[in-house]
Structure formats: structure tokens, C-alpha cells
Design an enzyme around this catalytic site. Structure first.
Site, PDB file in Angstrom:
ATOM      1  N   LEU A 106      49.677  56.647  77.617  1.00  0.00           N
ATOM      2  CA  LEU A 106      49.646  57.611  76.532  1.00  0.00           C
ATOM      3  C   LEU A 106      48.204  58.110  76.454  1.00  0.00           C
ATOM      4  O   LEU A 106      47.269  57.312  76.533  1.00  0.00           O
ATOM      5  CB  LEU A 106      50.029  56.960  75.197  1.00  0.00           C
ATOM      6  CG  LEU A 106      51.509  56.637  74.963  1.00  0.00           C
ATOM      7  CD1 LEU A 106      51.673  55.816  73.691  1.00  0.00           C
ATOM      8  CD2 LEU A 106      52.327  57.920  74.875  1.00  0.00           C
ATOM      9  N   ASP A 107      48.023  59.435  76.303  1.00  0.00           N
ATOM     10  CA  ASP A 107      46.650  59.934  76.225  1.00  0.00           C
ATOM     11  C   ASP A 107      46.003  59.475  74.923  1.00  0.00           C
ATOM     12  O   ASP A 107      46.680  59.005  73.999  1.00  0.00           O
ATOM     13  CB  ASP A 107      46.617  61.456  76.368  1.00  0.00           C
ATOM     14  CG  ASP A 107      47.362  62.173  75.255  1.00  0.00           C
ATOM     15  OD1 ASP A 107      46.885  62.117  74.104  1.00  0.00           O
ATOM     16  OD2 ASP A 107      48.400  62.795  75.528  1.00  0.00           O
ATOM     17  N   ALA A 108      44.688  59.613  74.840  1.00  0.00           N
ATOM     18  CA  ALA A 108      43.935  59.068  73.711  1.00  0.00           C
ATOM     19  C   ALA A 108      44.391  59.640  72.368  1.00  0.00           C
ATOM     20  O   ALA A 108      44.339  58.950  71.339  1.00  0.00           O
ATOM     21  CB  ALA A 108      42.437  59.324  73.909  1.00  0.00           C
ATOM     22  N   ASP A 109      44.857  60.895  72.369  1.00  0.00           N
ATOM     23  CA  ASP A 109      45.252  61.547  71.118  1.00  0.00           C
ATOM     24  C   ASP A 109      46.685  61.239  70.705  1.00  0.00           C
ATOM     25  O   ASP A 109      47.102  61.635  69.610  1.00  0.00           O
ATOM     26  CB  ASP A 109      45.083  63.060  71.243  1.00  0.00           C
ATOM     27  CG  ASP A 109      43.634  63.465  71.427  1.00  0.00           C
ATOM     28  OD1 ASP A 109      42.759  62.773  70.870  1.00  0.00           O
ATOM     29  OD2 ASP A 109      43.376  64.452  72.142  1.00  0.00           O
TER      30      ASP A 109
END
Length: 246
Positions: A106-109
């Protein structure tokens, strides 16, 4: 006899994909010798396999954790910038000092459900496009997608790395006059895929949470929290990955 990358996956060293990278890097030795980058067949009963000088053996009982990743936490085992990772969230209490690794990213955001495990065979199948494991997301987007937008997503949209497979998409609710919440289900795992798909049809993603990974559900797990999977959940994941058929 089995392939070296599968042996390393069963030993909880890494997923098969990352095991291939370790083999190519020279970190892995078989009977004191460096194997070819493409790997080789090994005999678990007779060959001595080491990673960075430490002997590894297949794990008899694997560990499986569900984690609710918050915003800004990084989906990786190690981060050179010393940012907080998902393994920092669970600590030694969660890993039991085993070498767990995240399944998928999952990306950081983005927030939501992640699986941590030392079961490389399961991790490989859950992330390989061949097995078409579903990933379910809740996305808050700018604007209101019309029927044409939804149909494009349901039939696949063209991205810079090629067309996507059809997605399941439905409008859940109007969050405010300028945003709606969507349910999106995909069966691929490209980098930032859901965000890119929605931007391709003109709707920027403001919030993105993964709530399902195959049969596994996020449920009431709070951001930053984690729990050990119960046997029924592990069995359901294995069935979804086709491992119960072997």
C-alpha cells in the site's frame, strides 16, 4: 528436490520474487558456493543453504498477521530513510523475532489491510496476477463519477503500463457536495493502481483504504493495530490461492 527460491520462501526468508533478488545479489550460498542467478534445484535433506552466512531451514509452523496500516507508514521490511514501517507497528511481540514480510503493498498515503507472514509460498500466490486474488478498496474521490466513468472502470482503462483488467465498481454514498465514496475491487496489483485508474477517468482519490484481501477482511481493526489470523482465515487464504489443491 525443489527450486532454491521456493526453499527460501518456505524458510520464511522472503517471498519467491524477493528470494530471486537475494540469489542474484550473492547473499545466498548452497554448500558454500554461489548459485547461478537463475537459481537451481536443492535437496532440503542434504544441501546446506545460507543467507548472509546464516543457515536457513524451512519453517514448520508459519505466522500470519493482519495489520491496519495508517497513513505515512511504509509497506516494507526496512527503510533506508528510517521511516516507520509496518514491521515497526507489530514489533517483536508480533513477529516473535521471525523474519516476516508484507504481502503486497500500500502506498504511504493509503491505509488499510496488510498481511504479514513468513509463508513465502502463500505470499507468492496471493500477489501473482495468475491467481487473480481480489483486493477490495473504499475510495473517496473528487467529483461524482457518471455512468460512462464507471463503465470504463468496469471494462478496463488504459494506463501508461497497459490496459487494466475489468474492476468491480459501485458508488456507495455522497460524502459531501464535492466527494463521493466508491467501492472498488481489482484482481491485479500494479503500483498505485486504484489511484491511477480513477485519475484516468477524471476523479482524483482523496482517501484510499483497503478493506479486503481475498477472503481476509479488515473488520474493526483500528489504524496501527494488528492481530494474529485464526486458522479458519489462514485456510481460507490457502484455498483462495489454490494451495489446498496441491
Amino acid at each position: 528436490m525443489e527450486r532454491l527460491n521456493r526453499y527460501l520462501a518456505r524458510a520464511g526468508v522472503a517471498s519467491r520474487r524477493l528470494a530471486d533478488e537475494l540469489i542474484a545479489s550473492g547473499s545466498v550460498l548452497v554448500n558454500g558456493e554461489r548459485p547461478p542467478p537463475s537459481g537451481l534445484l536443492v535437496d532440503a535433506d542434504h544441501d546446506v543453504i545460507t543467507v548472509d552466512g546464516k543457515a536457513v531451514r524451512p519453517i514448520v509452523v508459519h505466522r500470519y498477521l493482519a495489520v491496519h496500516k495508517p497513513v505515512s507508514v511504509i509497506t516494507t521490511a526496512n527503510d533506508e530513510a528510517d521511516r516507520t514501517t509496518v514491521l515497526d507497528l507489530v514489533g517483536d511481540e508480533g513477529t516473535l523475532r521471525r523474519r516476516l514480510f508484507p504481502v503486497g503493498r500500500l502506498d504511504a498515503d493509503s491505509t488499510g489491510l496488510l498481511l504479514l507472514t513468513d509463508d513465502g509460498d502463500l505470499a507468492f500466490r496471493l500477489t501473482h496476477p495468475r491467481y487473480k486474488i481480489t483486493k477490495e478498496y473504499l475510495a473517496v474521490v473528487a467529483g461524482t463519477p457518471n455512468r460512462e466513468d464507471l463503465d470504463r472502470l468496469r471494462h478496463g482503462v488504459q494506463l501508461e503500463d497497459g490496459p487494466t483488467a475489468p474492476a468491480e465498481v459501485e458508488v456507495l454514498r455522497q460524502v459531501d457536495p464535492n466527494h463521493v465514496e466508491l467501492r472498488v475491487v481489482i484482481r491485479e496489483g500494479r503500483n498505485r493502481q486504484v489511484r491511477r485508474m480513477l485519475e484516468a477517468v477524471g476523479h482524483r482519490v482523496e482517501e484510499l483504504t483497503r478493506v479486503g484481501f481475498g477472503p481476509l477482511r479488515l473488520g474493526r481493526l483500528k489504524p496501527g493495530g494488528w492481530r494474529v489470523l485464526v486458522p479458519a482465515e489462514v485456510n481460507a487464504l490457502r484455498r483462495a490461492a489454490g494451495l489446498d489443491l496441491e
